[in-house]
Design a protein around this motif. Structure first.
Motif, PDB file in Angstrom:
ATOM      1  N   GLY A 696       0.889  -1.290   0.161  1.00 11.83           N
ATOM      2  CA  GLY A 696       0.046   0.022  -0.078  1.00 11.83           C
ATOM      3  C   GLY A 696       0.765   1.123   0.034  1.00 11.83           C
ATOM      4  N   GLY A 697       2.197   1.236   0.286  1.00 10.67           N
ATOM      5  CA  GLY A 697       2.952   2.341   0.176  1.00 10.67           C
ATOM      6  C   GLY A 697       3.465   2.718  -1.178  1.00 10.67           C
ATOM      7  N   ASP A 698       4.330   3.795  -1.306  1.00  9.88           N
ATOM      8  CA  ASP A 698       4.935   3.939  -2.587  1.00  9.88           C
ATOM      9  C   ASP A 698       6.072   3.297  -3.184  1.00  9.88           C
ATOM     10  N   ALA A 699       6.149   3.211  -4.222  1.00 12.36           N
ATOM     11  CA  ALA A 699       7.205   2.153  -5.016  1.00 12.36           C
ATOM     12  C   ALA A 699       8.434   2.916  -4.954  1.00 12.36           C
ATOM     13  N   SER A 700       9.297   2.360  -4.708  1.00 10.21           N
ATOM     14  CA  SER A 700      10.806   2.759  -4.595  1.00 10.21           C
ATOM     15  C   SER A 700      11.618   2.506  -5.929  1.00 10.21           C
ATOM     16  N   THR A 701      11.091   1.854  -6.779  1.00 12.60           N
ATOM     17  CA  THR A 701      11.682   1.479  -8.058  1.00 12.60           C
ATOM     18  C   THR A 701      10.633   1.799  -9.167  1.00 12.60           C
ATOM     19  N   PRO A 702      11.303   1.938 -10.269  1.00 12.91           N
ATOM     20  CA  PRO A 702      10.456   2.077 -11.479  1.00 12.91           C
ATOM     21  C   PRO A 702       9.820   1.015 -11.911  1.00 12.91           C
ATOM     22  N   LEU A 703       9.955  -0.110 -11.616  1.00 14.00           N
ATOM     23  CA  LEU A 703       9.272  -1.299 -11.829  1.00 14.00           C
ATOM     24  C   LEU A 703       8.103  -1.591 -10.671  1.00 14.00           C
ATOM     25  N   GLY A 704       8.031  -0.881  -9.733  1.00 13.61           N
ATOM     26  CA  GLY A 704       7.054  -1.217  -8.659  1.00 13.61           C
ATOM     27  C   GLY A 704       7.472  -1.228  -7.153  1.00 13.61           C
ATOM     28  N   LEU A 705       6.720  -1.945  -6.531  1.00 12.59           N
ATOM     29  CA  LEU A 705       7.120  -2.194  -5.039  1.00 12.59           C
ATOM     30  C   LEU A 705       8.383  -3.052  -5.098  1.00 12.59           C
ATOM     31  N   LEU A 706       9.201  -3.035  -4.034  1.00 11.39           N
ATOM     32  CA  LEU A 706      10.423  -3.968  -3.905  1.00 11.39           C
ATOM     33  C   LEU A 706       9.878  -4.575  -2.217  1.00 11.39           C
ATOM     34  N   PRO A 707       9.247  -5.517  -2.202  1.00 15.80           N
ATOM     35  CA  PRO A 707       9.044  -6.151  -0.975  1.00 15.80           C
ATOM     36  C   PRO A 707      10.079  -6.899  -0.512  1.00 15.80           C
ATOM     37  N   HIS A 708      10.205  -7.347   0.967  1.00 14.62           N
ATOM     38  CA  HIS A 708      11.121  -7.920   1.502  1.00 14.62           C
ATOM     39  C   HIS A 708      10.870  -9.476   1.491  1.00 14.62           C
ATOM     40  N   GLN A 709       9.602  -9.932   1.615  1.00 15.54           N
ATOM     41  CA  GLN A 709       9.253 -11.161   1.459  1.00 15.54           C
ATOM     42  C   GLN A 709       7.855 -11.103   0.810  1.00 15.54           C
ATOM     43  N   VAL A 710       7.668 -12.065  -0.093  1.00 15.99           N
ATOM     44  CA  VAL A 710       6.139 -12.395  -0.612  1.00 15.99           C
ATOM     45  C   VAL A 710       5.690 -13.916  -0.149  1.00 15.99           C
ATOM     46  N   ARG A 711       4.907 -13.797   0.749  1.00 19.15           N
ATOM     47  CA  ARG A 711       4.334 -14.922   1.405  1.00 19.15           C
ATOM     48  C   ARG A 711       2.957 -15.616   0.909  1.00 19.15           C
ATOM     49  N   GLY A 712       2.835 -16.820   0.352  1.00 20.15           N
ATOM     50  CA  GLY A 712       1.610 -17.336  -0.012  1.00 20.15           C
ATOM     51  C   GLY A 712       1.009 -18.198   0.740  1.00 20.15           C
ATOM     52  N   PHE A 713      -0.351 -18.123   0.786  1.00 17.12           N
ATOM     53  CA  PHE A 713      -1.267 -18.875   1.879  1.00 17.12           C
ATOM     54  C   PHE A 713      -1.913 -19.780   1.039  1.00 17.12           C
ATOM     55  N   LEU A 714      -1.845 -21.060   0.868  1.00 17.90           N
ATOM     56  CA  LEU A 714      -2.553 -21.773   0.156  1.00 17.90           C
ATOM     57  C   LEU A 714      -4.157 -22.047   0.664  1.00 17.90           C
ATOM     58  N   PRO A 715      -4.311 -22.041   1.931  1.00 18.38           N
ATOM     59  CA  PRO A 715      -5.861 -22.219   2.510  1.00 18.38           C
ATOM     60  C   PRO A 715      -6.588 -21.162   1.960  1.00 18.38           C
ATOM     61  N   THR A 716      -6.202 -19.823   1.920  1.00 13.30           N
ATOM     62  CA  THR A 716      -7.035 -18.724   1.581  1.00 13.30           C
ATOM     63  C   THR A 716      -6.757 -18.317   0.255  1.00 13.30           C
ATOM     64  N   TRP A 717      -5.719 -18.846  -0.496  1.00 12.27           N
ATOM     65  CA  TRP A 717      -5.349 -18.551  -1.894  1.00 12.27           C
ATOM     66  C   TRP A 717      -4.939 -16.854  -2.034  1.00 12.27           C
ATOM     67  N   ARG A 718      -4.063 -16.461  -0.984  1.00 16.44           N
ATOM     68  CA  ARG A 718      -3.894 -14.940  -1.168  1.00 16.44           C
ATOM     69  C   ARG A 718      -2.385 -14.885  -0.714  1.00 16.44           C
ATOM     70  N   THR A 719      -1.803 -13.662  -1.403  1.00 16.58           N
ATOM     71  CA  THR A 719      -0.527 -13.429  -1.205  1.00 16.58           C
ATOM     72  C   THR A 719      -0.271 -12.104  -0.407  1.00 16.58           C
ATOM     73  N   GLU A 720       0.739 -12.259   0.596  1.00 11.70           N
ATOM     74  CA  GLU A 720       0.938 -11.141   1.375  1.00 11.70           C
ATOM     75  C   GLU A 720       2.339 -10.647   1.445  1.00 11.70           C
ATOM     76  N   LEU A 721       2.546  -9.429   1.635  1.00 13.17           N
ATOM     77  CA  LEU A 721       4.050  -8.604   1.622  1.00 13.17           C
ATOM     78  C   LEU A 721       4.355  -8.526   2.933  1.00 13.17           C
ATOM     79  N   LEU A 722       5.445  -9.208   3.251  1.00 14.57           N
ATOM     80  CA  LEU A 722       5.965  -9.287   4.882  1.00 14.57           C
ATOM     81  C   LEU A 722       7.229  -8.591   4.878  1.00 14.57           C
ATOM     82  N   ARG A 723       7.461  -8.246   6.068  1.00 17.18           N
ATOM     83  CA  ARG A 723       8.828  -7.512   6.426  1.00 17.18           C
ATOM     84  C   ARG A 723       9.479  -8.358   7.495  1.00 17.18           C
TER      85      ARG A 723
END
Length: 775
Positions: A696-723
């Motif tokens: 939800g924050g501003d992107a720091s690169t021309p290509l978009g957000l640079l997350p620290h971790q991308v975690r996927g949760f299969l039971p809920t079929w969603r992806t979250e950006l974690l730090r």
């Protein structure tokens, strides 16, 4: 086993004790971990039974690195046995003592080695000479301080030949092949040559081969002394002497050629004497010599004819030798003999025989046409691999002798071979055979009447051709034939270029087609000068000329390099001295600190516990003085979230228990996300030091957000950006883990691989976990 080793009844009966120890060694040999018996086996070193002592020493040397503290207890026994009245025990103790890979052993090893070099027993002195090499590998500085090199040079004048040979081996390993060989030493060893056994002679001759005499007379004196070694029944001695002769006469070309002639009879005799393996090793050396002086073995060509019961690898080497030694005088007999091997049941021999006919025809000009006729006749034999290989061999022949397909004069009729080429297409089933046929058509298309009709079916099936080599050759041949016979090839070439430029499965084919298209579009005359320039037939080929590779094989004569046909650095790992130097630094560092491996681990665990306590105190408002206190300010790695050391997450687990990113299908999704993150990171101005963007924050690169971790949760079929922050006791990125790897290198990694609890103890992760049953 532990109870048996502690049983007083077994202790009093040497036979029973020997059987128990033998069982322990048997289990160890099978790969079963019996390190828990280390204490009992250490106690068994006090026995007087030499057989038991030998087995116990083997056990101690095997498990010393995993039990360094207990291994120290065996040092007193080793020192005592080095002074035993039995020379067999003294030598065994010294050899085992030097095989211990533990810290602090250097300070105890120096005196036994020095005493061993002065021992009245030759066996102990020989063992001490090899111990000098081990001492140098573990601690070069200590070896220099002790004067190991001077002691080994003194051992070269020992009264026993086994001691001399061991000293030579040790000096060769320590000083390397570039060290200077002294005249006095060489003459001393040569004068005692008859006293050495076969293995010792080979070692000494290897040293003599590196000696450079100051005067020609000295060279001839050495050769006269070694003349009788060429008549030895042992192949290794003969080959070692051969190397000496070749090295000594390098600066005398006339004498060097005479040496080849002198070596011919002993080497040929070795081929038929002894085992098949010995004959093969000798044949490989003869093949190397024949590449330098083929005329020397020309008169002995019948000795290289294949026998029906010889293994394939021997027949292949003999075919190489026959190809090399063919001359106008013997070529007829060689061709007739090689032609018999074409129908051999062994496909490898059959192929090699066909190829040999083409090479012989290329080497000996007078037999080129006869070789071509034989190759054409082989097409109708009805054996697919023979027909394909015959087309390949024909290309080899025509490269050297294009006159076989060229009319004698302008306007003359095409030679008979030109009409036979049209039949090649029926037999060229393999990719290499097709490429060879296409090269012939492209190179000599103006003299082959049916050339366009040979290419037409291949052009029509271009899209179905699986081999990129055939596609490239078809493009080149078509363009060459177009500039020579435009009316017949114009439409065909257009279809081919259209198909090649439209097909992007093979990049090199697509690019070559575009290059030809633009070249023809710009200037057809220039295209003709590029693809079909007039040139003379080559006199020699690269594969026939002496290369640096071949020169290196001559330098390593009488070694495995000749057998493999490769310089030793292509199949041998880097010298042990480099690894030994690294190990020596580790040993020296540990010795300076007065720590064994176990003590180091204990200290690391204690330090990790203190670090963890300091971090907890800082989190609660307290201070900390350790260098890991700033760890929470750093972003964590993949393993920072784990509370256990890494384990195999795929073996013996059901699909739902496996690591998520290794599951079928998900692994590709995870890797694609990882690639995107790496590309995004590369576009950040801070590079690897970039901070993590929040969802939800501003992107720091021309290509978009640079997350620290991308975690996927299969039971809920969603992806979250974690730090996540770095964990001070992480088994992968903590400063303790990184420092341990930098200091220990491969030894640190091997312990991490082989000991499941090592990383948890070393990083302090185990100290962070509450005890079982705790709150």
């Amino acid at each position: 086993l532990k109870a048996s080793l502690r049983n007083p009844l077994v202790e009093r009966d040497p036979e029973k004790k020997r059987e128990v120890v033998k069982r322990v060694i048997a289990y160890m040999t099978l790969g079963i971990d019996v390190s828990r018996l280390f204490t009992e086996m250490i106690m068994a070193t006090s026995t007087k039974d030499v057989v038991i002592k030998k087995m116990v020493y083997l056990y101690v040397c095997t498990y010393a690195s995993t039990n360094p503290e207990l291994s120290i207890l065996a040092i007193n026994t080793f020192q005592k046995d080095c002074r035993d009245e039995d020379p067999m025990v003294r030598g065994l103790a010294l050899r085992s003592f030097c095989s211990l890979r533990i810290a602090n052993v250097m300070e105890y090893l120096q005196k036994p080695v020095e005493d061993g070099l002065k021992d009245p027993s030759a066996y102990v002195r020989k063992t001490a000479a090899m111990a000098c090499l081990k001492l140098h590998n573990m601690s070069p500085a200590l070896a220099k301080e002790v004067g190991v090199l001077a002691k080994l040079r003194t051992a070269l004048y020992d009264r026993d030949t086994s001691v001399i040979a061991s000293a030579v081996c040790a000096l060769e390993e320590i000083e390397g092949r570039s060290s200077r060989v002294e005249k006095q030493v060489v003459h001393h060893l040569l004068n005692r040559m008859r006293e050495f056994n076969e293995w010792q002679q080979v070692v000494v001759l290897g040293l003599v081969a590196r000696y450079a005499p100051a005067e020609p007379n000295e060279t001839f004196d050495i050769m006269n002394l070694l003349e009788e070694r060429l008549k030895h029944s042992n192949a290794a001695v003969v080959l070692a002497t051969t190397k000496v002769f070749l090295n000594l006469t390098q600066d005398f070309p006339t004498v060097h050629q005479q040496v080849y002639t002198r070596l011919r009879t002993p080497l040929v005799t070795l081929v038929h004497g002894g085992t098949v393996e010995q004959g093969y090793a000798t044949l490989k050396h003869i093949a190397l010599l024949a590449s330098r002086a083929p005329a020397v073995f020309a008169d002995e060509h019948k000795h290289f004819f294949c026998r029906f019961n010889e293994p394939t690898y021997v027949k292949l080497v003999k075919l190489d030798i026959l190809t090399a030694v063919a001359t106008p005088r013997n070529v007829t007999a060689i061709l007739e003999e090689v032609a018999e091997y074409v129908t051999d049941v062994d496909v490898a021999v059959s192929r090699a025989a066909v190829g040999a006919i083409g090479k012989i025809g290329a080497r000996v000009t007078s037999t080129a046409r006869a070789a071509a006729d034989q190759l054409v006749a082989m097409l109708s034999i009805g054996i697919p691999h023979v027909s394909s290989e015959a087309v390949v061999a024909m290309r080899t022949l025509l490269r050297k002798h294009p006159s076989l397909l060229t009319p004698a004069q302008v306007g003359a009729a095409a030679p008979p071979l030109a009409h036979a080429v049209s039949t090649f297409v029926r037999y060229a089933d393999e990719p290499e055979a097709k490429a060879s046929l296409l090269w012939i058509v492209g190179q000599f298309g103006e003299h082959i009447p049916e050339a366009p009709y040979i290419l037409e079916p291949l052009v029509d099936d271009f899209s179905d051709e699986p081999s990129p080599a055939v596609r490239l050759e078809l493009l080149t041949a078509s363009v060459k034939l177009f500039v020579k016979r435009p009316p017949e090839m114009q439409a065909m070439l257009g279809r081919l270029l259209d198909a090649a430029t439209s097909d992007v499965r093979f990049t090199e084919v697509h690019d070559r087609a575009i290059f030809y298209y633009r070249l023809l579009e710009n200037d057809v005359g220039a295209a003709k000068r590029v693809v079909s320039a007039a040139r003379e037939a080559p006199r020699t080929f690269v594969e026939d000329t002496s290369s640096e590779w071949q020169d290196r094989l001559f330098e390593e004569f009488n070694s495995l390099a000749v057998i493999y046909g490769l310089p030793s650095d292509r199949f041998v790992k880097p010298a042990l001295s480099a690894g030994a130097a690294a190990r020596a630094e580790v040993f020296a560092e540990e010795s300076a600190n007065g720590q064994t491996h176990a003590a180091t681990n204990a200290a690391a665990s204690a330090q990790a516990a203190r670090d963890a306590h300091a971090i907890d105190g800082e989190a609660n408002g307290g201070g900390g003085g350790d260098d890991d206190d700033d760890e929470p300010a750093r972003l964590g790695c993949y393993f920072c979230n784990d509370v256990v050391a890494p384990v195999d997450s795929t073996r013996d687990r059901t699909l739902d228990q496996q690591c998520t990113v290794t599951r079928p299908g998900l692994s590709m999704l995870a890797s694609s996300v990882a690639v995107e993150m790496v590309v995004t990171l590369a576009h950040h101005e801070a590079g690897v030091a970039a901070p993590a963007d929040q969802a939800g924050g501003d992107a720091s690169t021309p290509l978009g957000l640079l997350p620290h971790q991308v975690r996927g949760f299969l039971p809920t079929w969603r992806t979250e950006l974690l730090r996540g922050q770095a964990f001070a006791c992480c088994v992968a990125c903590s400063r303790r883990a990184v420092r341990g790897y930098r200091q220990g290198g491969m030894d640190f990694l091997m312990r991490a691989f082989n000991e499941p609890d090592f990383l948890e103890e070393f990083s302090g992760l185990r100290a962070r976990r509450p005890p079982a049953g705790g709150a």
